[in-house]
Design a protein around this motif. Structure first.
Motif, PDB file in Angstrom:
ATOM      1  N   LEU A   1      11.135   3.636   6.783  1.00  0.00           N
ATOM      2  CA  LEU A   1      10.077   2.762   7.302  1.00  0.00           C
ATOM      3  C   LEU A   1       8.897   2.686   6.339  1.00  0.00           C
ATOM      4  O   LEU A   1       8.195   1.672   6.285  1.00  0.00           O
ATOM      5  N   ASN A   2       8.678   3.741   5.575  1.00  0.00           N
ATOM      6  CA  ASN A   2       7.563   3.749   4.626  1.00  0.00           C
ATOM      7  C   ASN A   2       7.730   2.688   3.550  1.00  0.00           C
ATOM      8  O   ASN A   2       6.742   2.275   2.937  1.00  0.00           O
ATOM      9  N   THR A   3       8.943   2.219   3.331  1.00  0.00           N
ATOM     10  CA  THR A   3       9.165   1.173   2.320  1.00  0.00           C
ATOM     11  C   THR A   3       8.578  -0.166   2.773  1.00  0.00           C
ATOM     12  O   THR A   3       8.477  -1.086   1.968  1.00  0.00           O
ATOM     13  N   TYR A   4       8.189  -0.276   4.031  1.00  0.00           N
ATOM     14  CA  TYR A   4       7.599  -1.511   4.565  1.00  0.00           C
ATOM     15  C   TYR A   4       6.076  -1.513   4.475  1.00  0.00           C
ATOM     16  O   TYR A   4       5.436  -2.428   4.986  1.00  0.00           O
ATOM     17  N   LYS A   5       5.473  -0.518   3.830  1.00  0.00           N
ATOM     18  CA  LYS A   5       4.012  -0.422   3.854  1.00  0.00           C
ATOM     19  C   LYS A   5       3.320  -1.642   3.267  1.00  0.00           C
ATOM     20  O   LYS A   5       2.228  -1.979   3.688  1.00  0.00           O
ATOM     21  N   ASP A   6       3.960  -2.314   2.308  1.00  0.00           N
ATOM     22  CA  ASP A   6       3.358  -3.520   1.737  1.00  0.00           C
ATOM     23  C   ASP A   6       3.755  -4.785   2.497  1.00  0.00           C
ATOM     24  O   ASP A   6       3.219  -5.856   2.224  1.00  0.00           O
ATOM     25  N   ASN A   7       4.694  -4.662   3.420  1.00  0.00           N
ATOM     26  CA  ASN A   7       5.167  -5.808   4.212  1.00  0.00           C
ATOM     27  C   ASN A   7       5.061  -5.529   5.702  1.00  0.00           C
ATOM     28  O   ASN A   7       5.868  -6.027   6.483  1.00  0.00           O
ATOM     29  N   ILE A   8       4.091  -4.767   6.087  1.00  0.00           N
ATOM     30  CA  ILE A   8       3.991  -4.340   7.484  1.00  0.00           C
ATOM     31  C   ILE A   8       3.808  -5.509   8.443  1.00  0.00           C
ATOM     32  O   ILE A   8       4.227  -5.452   9.596  1.00  0.00           O
ATOM     33  N   ASP A   9       3.249  -6.612   7.958  1.00  0.00           N
ATOM     34  CA  ASP A   9       3.065  -7.785   8.811  1.00  0.00           C
ATOM     35  C   ASP A   9       4.389  -8.453   9.167  1.00  0.00           C
ATOM     36  O   ASP A   9       4.449  -9.272  10.084  1.00  0.00           O
ATOM     37  N   ASN A  10       5.446  -8.111   8.448  1.00  0.00           N
ATOM     38  CA  ASN A  10       6.776  -8.643   8.760  1.00  0.00           C
ATOM     39  C   ASN A  10       7.430  -7.893   9.919  1.00  0.00           C
ATOM     40  O   ASN A  10       8.448  -8.332  10.436  1.00  0.00           O
ATOM     41  N   LEU A  11       6.860  -6.754  10.301  1.00  0.00           N
ATOM     42  CA  LEU A  11       7.449  -5.943  11.374  1.00  0.00           C
ATOM     43  C   LEU A  11       6.951  -6.407  12.729  1.00  0.00           C
ATOM     44  O   LEU A  11       5.842  -6.906  12.880  1.00  0.00           O
ATOM     45  N   ARG A  12       7.807  -6.215  13.716  1.00  0.00           N
ATOM     46  CA  ARG A  12       7.498  -6.620  15.094  1.00  0.00           C
ATOM     47  C   ARG A  12       7.771  -5.436  16.015  1.00  0.00           C
ATOM     48  O   ARG A  12       8.763  -4.731  15.877  1.00  0.00           O
ATOM     49  N   PHE A  13       6.886  -5.224  16.963  1.00  0.00           N
ATOM     50  CA  PHE A  13       7.011  -4.173  17.979  1.00  0.00           C
ATOM     51  C   PHE A  13       7.422  -4.826  19.288  1.00  0.00           C
ATOM     52  O   PHE A  13       6.848  -5.836  19.683  1.00  0.00           O
ATOM     53  N   GLU A  14       8.429  -4.264  19.952  1.00  0.00           N
ATOM     54  CA  GLU A  14       8.901  -4.861  21.202  1.00  0.00           C
ATOM     55  C   GLU A  14       9.225  -3.768  22.221  1.00  0.00           C
ATOM     56  O   GLU A  14       9.980  -2.838  21.922  1.00  0.00           O
ATOM     57  N   VAL A  15       8.646  -3.886  23.406  1.00  0.00           N
ATOM     58  CA  VAL A  15       9.025  -2.994  24.507  1.00  0.00           C
ATOM     59  C   VAL A  15      10.376  -3.479  25.023  1.00  0.00           C
ATOM     60  O   VAL A  15      10.518  -4.632  25.416  1.00  0.00           O
ATOM     61  N   LEU A  16      11.359  -2.599  25.010  1.00  0.00           N
ATOM     62  CA  LEU A  16      12.717  -2.939  25.425  1.00  0.00           C
ATOM     63  C   LEU A  16      12.975  -2.595  26.875  1.00  0.00           C
ATOM     64  O   LEU A  16      13.806  -3.221  27.533  1.00  0.00           O
ATOM     65  N   CYS A  17      12.259  -1.595  27.373  1.00  0.00           N
ATOM     66  CA  CYS A  17      12.536  -1.090  28.720  1.00  0.00           C
ATOM     67  C   CYS A  17      11.296  -0.393  29.258  1.00  0.00           C
ATOM     68  O   CYS A  17      10.611   0.313  28.530  1.00  0.00           O
TER      69      CYS A  17
END
Length: 121
Positions: free
Chosen positions: A46-62
């Protein structure tokens, strides 16, 4: 109230987690983003996304009305089995940590998730 959530890059699930905190989109998501930005997330990929963190999405699944750690870990494990994120489901509190094996039967995973959600809604 407790939650199972995922962190996604487009349609790819990168991480499945659980929290008992209110408002997980703020509390847990902000914490994950801070760890990723600082290169200190426990899931090193996940640390490899530090420069692209805006591309990540958080979703409550349950969302379930229990704080029972075994129930939450069971749900987390079956969501791990469905989404195959970078992380595995680990239960702490034994003499050592226990990593749960992913289930290959997707339909069984979905059915068990629905039974648990129904019971704890």
């Amino acid at each position: 109230m407790s939650y199972i959530y995922g962190i996604f890059d487009k349609d790819n699930c990168l991480y499945i987690g659980q929290t008992k905190r209110d408002n997980p989109e703020k509390t847990r998501w902000e914490e994950h983003k801070r760890e990723i930005k600082n290169g200190r997330h426990k899931i090193k990929k996940l640390n490899t996304y530090k420069d692209n963190i805006d591309n990540l999405r958080f979703e409550v699944l349950c969302e379930v009305e229990t704080s029972n750690s075994l129930v939450l870990s069971t749900l987390e494990n079956f969501y791990n089995s469905l989404y195959h994120p970078f992380n595995s489901c680990v239960i702490s509190g034994f003499r050592s940590n226990v990593t749960l094996k992913r289930e290959d039967n997707r339909e069984l995973c979905k059915e068990i998730i629905e039974v648990i959600k129904k019971h704890y809604s």
